[in-house]
Design a protein around this motif. Sequence first.
Motif, PDB file in Angstrom:
ATOM      1  N   ASN A 100       9.388   8.429  -6.248  1.00 43.04           N
ATOM      2  CA  ASN A 100       8.103   8.839  -6.821  1.00 43.04           C
ATOM      3  C   ASN A 100       8.145   8.846  -8.359  1.00 43.04           C
ATOM      4  O   ASN A 100       7.651   9.768  -9.007  1.00 43.04           O
ATOM      5  CB  ASN A 100       7.723  10.232  -6.298  1.00 43.04           C
ATOM      6  CG  ASN A 100       6.238  10.532  -6.464  1.00 43.04           C
ATOM      7  OD1 ASN A 100       5.448   9.647  -6.747  1.00 43.04           O
ATOM      8  ND2 ASN A 100       5.876  11.792  -6.306  1.00 43.04           N
ATOM      9  N   PHE A 101       8.736   7.774  -8.943  1.00 45.64           N
ATOM     10  CA  PHE A 101       8.938   7.757 -10.390  1.00 45.64           C
ATOM     11  C   PHE A 101       7.633   7.558 -11.162  1.00 45.64           C
ATOM     12  O   PHE A 101       7.600   7.739 -12.383  1.00 45.64           O
ATOM     13  CB  PHE A 101       9.946   6.671 -10.778  1.00 45.64           C
ATOM     14  CG  PHE A 101       9.420   5.259 -10.716  1.00 45.64           C
ATOM     15  CD1 PHE A 101       8.905   4.646 -11.846  1.00 45.64           C
ATOM     16  CD2 PHE A 101       9.446   4.545  -9.526  1.00 45.64           C
ATOM     17  CE1 PHE A 101       8.430   3.350 -11.793  1.00 45.64           C
ATOM     18  CE2 PHE A 101       8.967   3.247  -9.474  1.00 45.64           C
ATOM     19  CZ  PHE A 101       8.456   2.651 -10.613  1.00 45.64           C
ATOM     20  N   LEU A 102       6.545   7.205 -10.463  1.00 47.24           N
ATOM     21  CA  LEU A 102       5.253   7.027 -11.125  1.00 47.24           C
ATOM     22  C   LEU A 102       4.348   8.251 -10.976  1.00 47.24           C
ATOM     23  O   LEU A 102       3.153   8.175 -11.255  1.00 47.24           O
ATOM     24  CB  LEU A 102       4.543   5.793 -10.569  1.00 47.24           C
ATOM     25  CG  LEU A 102       5.176   4.441 -10.921  1.00 47.24           C
ATOM     26  CD1 LEU A 102       4.507   3.323 -10.152  1.00 47.24           C
ATOM     27  CD2 LEU A 102       5.087   4.182 -12.413  1.00 47.24           C
ATOM     28  N   LEU A 113       0.833  -1.207   0.000  1.00 46.65           N
ATOM     29  CA  LEU A 113       0.000   0.000   0.000  1.00 46.65           C
ATOM     30  C   LEU A 113       0.866   1.255   0.000  1.00 46.65           C
ATOM     31  O   LEU A 113       0.587   2.219  -0.726  1.00 46.65           O
ATOM     32  CB  LEU A 113      -0.918  -0.012   1.225  1.00 46.65           C
ATOM     33  CG  LEU A 113      -1.862   1.183   1.361  1.00 46.65           C
ATOM     34  CD1 LEU A 113      -2.866   1.204   0.227  1.00 46.65           C
ATOM     35  CD2 LEU A 113      -2.579   1.148   2.711  1.00 46.65           C
ATOM     36  N   TYR A 114       1.914   1.251   0.791  1.00 44.33           N
ATOM     37  CA  TYR A 114       2.812   2.410   0.854  1.00 44.33           C
ATOM     38  C   TYR A 114       3.450   2.690  -0.502  1.00 44.33           C
ATOM     39  O   TYR A 114       3.448   3.828  -0.987  1.00 44.33           O
ATOM     40  CB  TYR A 114       3.892   2.170   1.914  1.00 44.33           C
ATOM     41  CG  TYR A 114       5.064   3.118   1.802  1.00 44.33           C
ATOM     42  CD1 TYR A 114       4.990   4.408   2.302  1.00 44.33           C
ATOM     43  CD2 TYR A 114       6.240   2.725   1.170  1.00 44.33           C
ATOM     44  CE1 TYR A 114       6.058   5.295   2.178  1.00 44.33           C
ATOM     45  CE2 TYR A 114       7.317   3.588   1.045  1.00 44.33           C
ATOM     46  CZ  TYR A 114       7.216   4.864   1.550  1.00 44.33           C
ATOM     47  OH  TYR A 114       8.274   5.739   1.412  1.00 44.33           O
ATOM     48  N   GLU A 115       4.027   1.651  -1.130  1.00 42.18           N
ATOM     49  CA  GLU A 115       4.721   1.848  -2.402  1.00 42.18           C
ATOM     50  C   GLU A 115       3.763   2.304  -3.497  1.00 42.18           C
ATOM     51  O   GLU A 115       4.113   3.141  -4.333  1.00 42.18           O
ATOM     52  CB  GLU A 115       5.425   0.553  -2.826  1.00 42.18           C
ATOM     53  CG  GLU A 115       6.579   0.128  -1.918  1.00 42.18           C
ATOM     54  CD  GLU A 115       7.751   1.092  -1.948  1.00 42.18           C
ATOM     55  OE1 GLU A 115       7.783   1.965  -2.836  1.00 42.18           O
ATOM     56  OE2 GLU A 115       8.636   0.979  -1.080  1.00 42.18           O
ATOM     57  N   VAL A 116       2.556   1.760  -3.507  1.00 41.71           N
ATOM     58  CA  VAL A 116       1.562   2.183  -4.504  1.00 41.71           C
ATOM     59  C   VAL A 116       1.162   3.639  -4.262  1.00 41.71           C
ATOM     60  O   VAL A 116       1.055   4.439  -5.204  1.00 41.71           O
ATOM     61  CB  VAL A 116       0.325   1.264  -4.465  1.00 41.71           C
ATOM     62  CG1 VAL A 116      -0.777   1.799  -5.380  1.00 41.71           C
ATOM     63  CG2 VAL A 116       0.696  -0.154  -4.878  1.00 41.71           C
ATOM     64  N   ALA A 117       0.975   4.002  -3.002  1.00 44.11           N
ATOM     65  CA  ALA A 117       0.497   5.349  -2.673  1.00 44.11           C
ATOM     66  C   ALA A 117       1.531   6.430  -2.968  1.00 44.11           C
ATOM     67  O   ALA A 117       1.174   7.543  -3.379  1.00 44.11           O
ATOM     68  CB  ALA A 117       0.084   5.410  -1.202  1.00 44.11           C
ATOM     69  N   VAL A 118       2.819   6.129  -2.768  1.00 49.73           N
ATOM     70  CA  VAL A 118       3.859   7.149  -2.993  1.00 49.73           C
ATOM     71  C   VAL A 118       4.442   7.075  -4.397  1.00 49.73           C
ATOM     72  O   VAL A 118       5.292   7.894  -4.765  1.00 49.73           O
ATOM     73  CB  VAL A 118       4.992   7.026  -1.950  1.00 49.73           C
ATOM     74  CG1 VAL A 118       4.447   7.164  -0.543  1.00 49.73           C
ATOM     75  CG2 VAL A 118       5.770   5.720  -2.118  1.00 49.73           C
ATOM     76  N   GLY A 119       4.016   6.072  -5.204  1.00 55.13           N
ATOM     77  CA  GLY A 119       4.498   5.981  -6.581  1.00 55.13           C
ATOM     78  C   GLY A 119       5.873   5.395  -6.731  1.00 55.13           C
ATOM     79  O   GLY A 119       6.590   5.697  -7.689  1.00 55.13           O
ATOM     80  N   GLY A 120       6.285   4.531  -5.790  1.00 56.61           N
ATOM     81  CA  GLY A 120       7.564   3.848  -5.906  1.00 56.61           C
ATOM     82  C   GLY A 120       8.749   4.691  -5.483  1.00 56.61           C
ATOM     83  O   GLY A 120       8.604   5.805  -4.972  1.00 56.61           O
ATOM     84  N   LYS A 121       9.936   4.139  -5.699  1.00 58.11           N
ATOM     85  CA  LYS A 121      11.169   4.826  -5.295  1.00 58.11           C
ATOM     86  C   LYS A 121      11.307   6.153  -6.039  1.00 58.11           C
ATOM     87  O   LYS A 121      11.140   6.225  -7.253  1.00 58.11           O
ATOM     88  CB  LYS A 121      12.376   3.937  -5.585  1.00 58.11           C
ATOM     89  CG  LYS A 121      13.691   4.523  -5.119  1.00 58.11           C
ATOM     90  CD  LYS A 121      14.847   3.600  -5.449  1.00 58.11           C
ATOM     91  CE  LYS A 121      16.161   4.203  -4.972  1.00 58.11           C
ATOM     92  NZ  LYS A 121      17.310   3.360  -5.336  1.00 58.11           N
ATOM     93  N   ASP A 134       6.968  11.227   2.591  1.00 58.88           N
ATOM     94  CA  ASP A 134       7.415  10.952   1.222  1.00 58.88           C
ATOM     95  C   ASP A 134       6.442  11.395   0.140  1.00 58.88           C
ATOM     96  O   ASP A 134       6.806  11.365  -1.037  1.00 58.88           O
ATOM     97  CB  ASP A 134       7.680   9.448   1.065  1.00 58.88           C
ATOM     98  CG  ASP A 134       8.771   8.958   2.007  1.00 58.88           C
ATOM     99  OD1 ASP A 134       9.608   9.787   2.410  1.00 58.88           O
ATOM    100  OD2 ASP A 134       8.787   7.755   2.335  1.00 58.88           O
ATOM    101  N   CYS A 135       5.215  11.755   0.521  1.00 57.04           N
ATOM    102  CA  CYS A 135       4.223  12.129  -0.501  1.00 57.04           C
ATOM    103  C   CYS A 135       3.420  13.346  -0.030  1.00 57.04           C
ATOM    104  O   CYS A 135       2.402  13.204   0.670  1.00 57.04           O
ATOM    105  CB  CYS A 135       3.298  10.942  -0.781  1.00 57.04           C
ATOM    106  SG  CYS A 135       2.158  11.216  -2.141  1.00 57.04           S
ATOM    107  N   PRO A 136       3.847  14.544  -0.392  1.00 55.13           N
ATOM    108  CA  PRO A 136       3.133  15.762   0.031  1.00 55.13           C
ATOM    109  C   PRO A 136       1.666  15.787  -0.390  1.00 55.13           C
ATOM    110  O   PRO A 136       0.824  16.323   0.331  1.00 55.13           O
ATOM    111  CB  PRO A 136       3.926  16.880  -0.666  1.00 55.13           C
ATOM    112  CG  PRO A 136       5.293  16.308  -0.873  1.00 55.13           C
ATOM    113  CD  PRO A 136       5.076  14.854  -1.141  1.00 55.13           C
ATOM    114  N   ALA A 137       1.363  15.203  -1.553  1.00 55.44           N
ATOM    115  CA  ALA A 137      -0.034  15.186  -2.017  1.00 55.44           C
ATOM    116  C   ALA A 137      -0.907  14.395  -1.055  1.00 55.44           C
ATOM    117  O   ALA A 137      -2.034  14.811  -0.722  1.00 55.44           O
ATOM    118  CB  ALA A 137      -0.114  14.585  -3.419  1.00 55.44           C
ATOM    119  N   PHE A 138      -0.392  13.253  -0.586  1.00 54.29           N
ATOM    120  CA  PHE A 138      -1.151  12.469   0.396  1.00 54.29           C
ATOM    121  C   PHE A 138      -1.264  13.226   1.710  1.00 54.29           C
ATOM    122  O   PHE A 138      -2.314  13.215   2.364  1.00 54.29           O
ATOM    123  CB  PHE A 138      -0.471  11.118   0.630  1.00 54.29           C
ATOM    124  CG  PHE A 138      -1.014  10.378   1.816  1.00 54.29           C
ATOM    125  CD1 PHE A 138      -2.230   9.713   1.742  1.00 54.29           C
ATOM    126  CD2 PHE A 138      -0.326  10.364   3.025  1.00 54.29           C
ATOM    127  CE1 PHE A 138      -2.743   9.048   2.847  1.00 54.29           C
ATOM    128  CE2 PHE A 138      -0.828   9.703   4.133  1.00 54.29           C
ATOM    129  CZ  PHE A 138      -2.042   9.040   4.043  1.00 54.29           C
TER     130      PHE A 138
END
Length: 692
Positions: free
Chosen positions: A467-469, A457-465, A515-519
Amino acid sequence: WTSGSQPREMSESRKLDNNLVKELTMLCVKMKYHNTTTIRRCRLVTEALRKMDGKYLEIARSPTACVLQSCVKWCSQSERDPVFVALQPHLLDLSCDKYSCFLVNYIIKGASKEQFALFISSLHGHVASLLFHTIGVSVVNCAFRLATLPQKRSLLLELYSTEFQLFKDLTEQKSCSLLETISKLGLQKSSVLQHMATVIQTVLEKGIVEYSIVHMVILEYLIIADKTSALDMIHQLVPHLTRGTYAVHELSGLNRLSTKSKEKEKRSSEPLLIRIMQTKEGLKLGLVCLKHGREKDRKRISKCLKGQIMKLALNGYGCLFVICLLSIVDDTELYTEVVDELTKQLKELIFDKNGRRPLLQLFHPLCSRYLTPSDLVFLNYNVPSLVSKVNLDSKLDDVADKEHGGSEDTLVASDSKDLIKRQQELLVKSELYEVLIETCIENVGELLRTNFGKDVLYEVAVGGKNNFLEGVTDRIHVLHNAIACDAARPRTDYIDEHAFDNYHSSPIIRRMIFDCPAFAATLWKKALQGKCKLYADGFSSRVVAAYLESPDSRVKDLAKSELQPLIDGGILKPQEHKAEEEKSAMECSSDEWSEPKDTDIGDYAKKAYMDMKSGKLVVRFGTDRFTCPFCPRKKKQEYRYSGLLAHAISQSSYHAAKVKANHQALVNHLETDHADAATSSSMPVRHKLMLL
């Protein structure tokens, strides 16, 4: 006539009485009843052994051997010893018999240490001949897997060279590579290679490739072989690994006696590559063929795994093979087929300890957070003479992982496809990322609160290492919103725990904020804005404090106006204050104090007590929330009163003087200054259970 009748008479004397066979068969059937109690089974075993007394060898060589096999499996050691004594001189012959080979396996599995050593010594000089026997090889392999390292070495050396059989003292050496052994004895490396090649070639011709002892011999050969010989061996090996092989299957005693089926060998429908993934030697062999094989070898491997990828992915060693497969195969069609198979059963993979690893590999290649050091060693396994091969498809570079303060191995794809392009092809073009997002949205609450699902869930939510996604799909905002909605529900709505209080979900949400400001912005608006005071203690306080610790200034600005009054009022402690407390505790326990003598424990305990009483060392930070100021590095940082008291008592009873003094002071501080918490029941039940 007289001389001719003697063998017939001996054969008649060895022939088992039909009544005895029927009695033993019935006893065996009763032993195998599913509702047979342990006591009754023991009585049946004792009765069967009594009837077989003096006839162990005749029974072992007959179809009734399965009865003796069942007795050896379930009898006591004292009952097993006479069977071993009677059969020990004949174990090598019995190992090659279609009826008794399984009996021998049970005998050596249940043998005492001395009996097993006696059996290993009896194999001296016979290992190669048994290895070439389609039935006897299973017994040698069983002994190899049960053996100690010196015993394994004694079995292997016999397969390396005939000269090694003359040097029994070699097995007493601790750890010595084959090259060192060859050098020490002054042997010719070429002659050892030739002997090993002959052994391996015979094994390959007979199709006996599924055993650990065979894998070990081949791996040792590849280590010392030159480039040409190593490549030739790999090319010969691939066809055997990509097809089913004949393997001896043990029928149940009842079926063997009743049906008397002639089919003792059954061709397996699954490729041998799947079956050898039960051992680390098998994994290494598979990785060697995948990494150093030709392009057509890789295609052959990939195609043979069609329909078998899930079975591999759910296996502890097999999932590492799938990771390697996805990382180095360049044929788009081949790895797309692999991804398609994973997509069909995505939910099962996400919640499985091993199954999630290939998915995590796609988002964060070879991250040490998800793969153990031994896993990384396996994935970095190579044949020495082939490491410099120009067209290698992968290499491992050590890079600093600032996220968790350790080192991380990054798999770098070669040729025209760089790592980012490969990841996007595997995740985006195959639409795996979209399916993953939808699966996470549907199961967001369960994923947050499970040990293995939370990482996916974490990796999907932040778009991977790195944030390449980012920007690949708009559905990621729907996932962020689903997580925020789960956290926005009141604590009273949950059957188990709130997302901010759960042991698994609170650290993951905290990492997402970093790791994900949008979240972080979505979570703030949905779940935290105007409610921070409710979550300012316990596990949830770490989630709230993450907004002030975020490296993104926009995230800090969101929460600063609401969190600053909580900090000023002492309700919320920012991370820098906690770091100072931990540093102070560590100084008190190590740098400032020298190791006290037992006679000085009282004085040091008094000093520690005054530090806690004055507030220099913080022990209590809630109604029934405590921490140990002397164990800042322990995983468990929060306790309820009774839990911390039990911890302090246990630490003060048998540890070094310094630790003993600190924790004796903690016991005194809890009992004297915080006695009110001993009977406190104001804390919600779900929180109490969390802190136990």
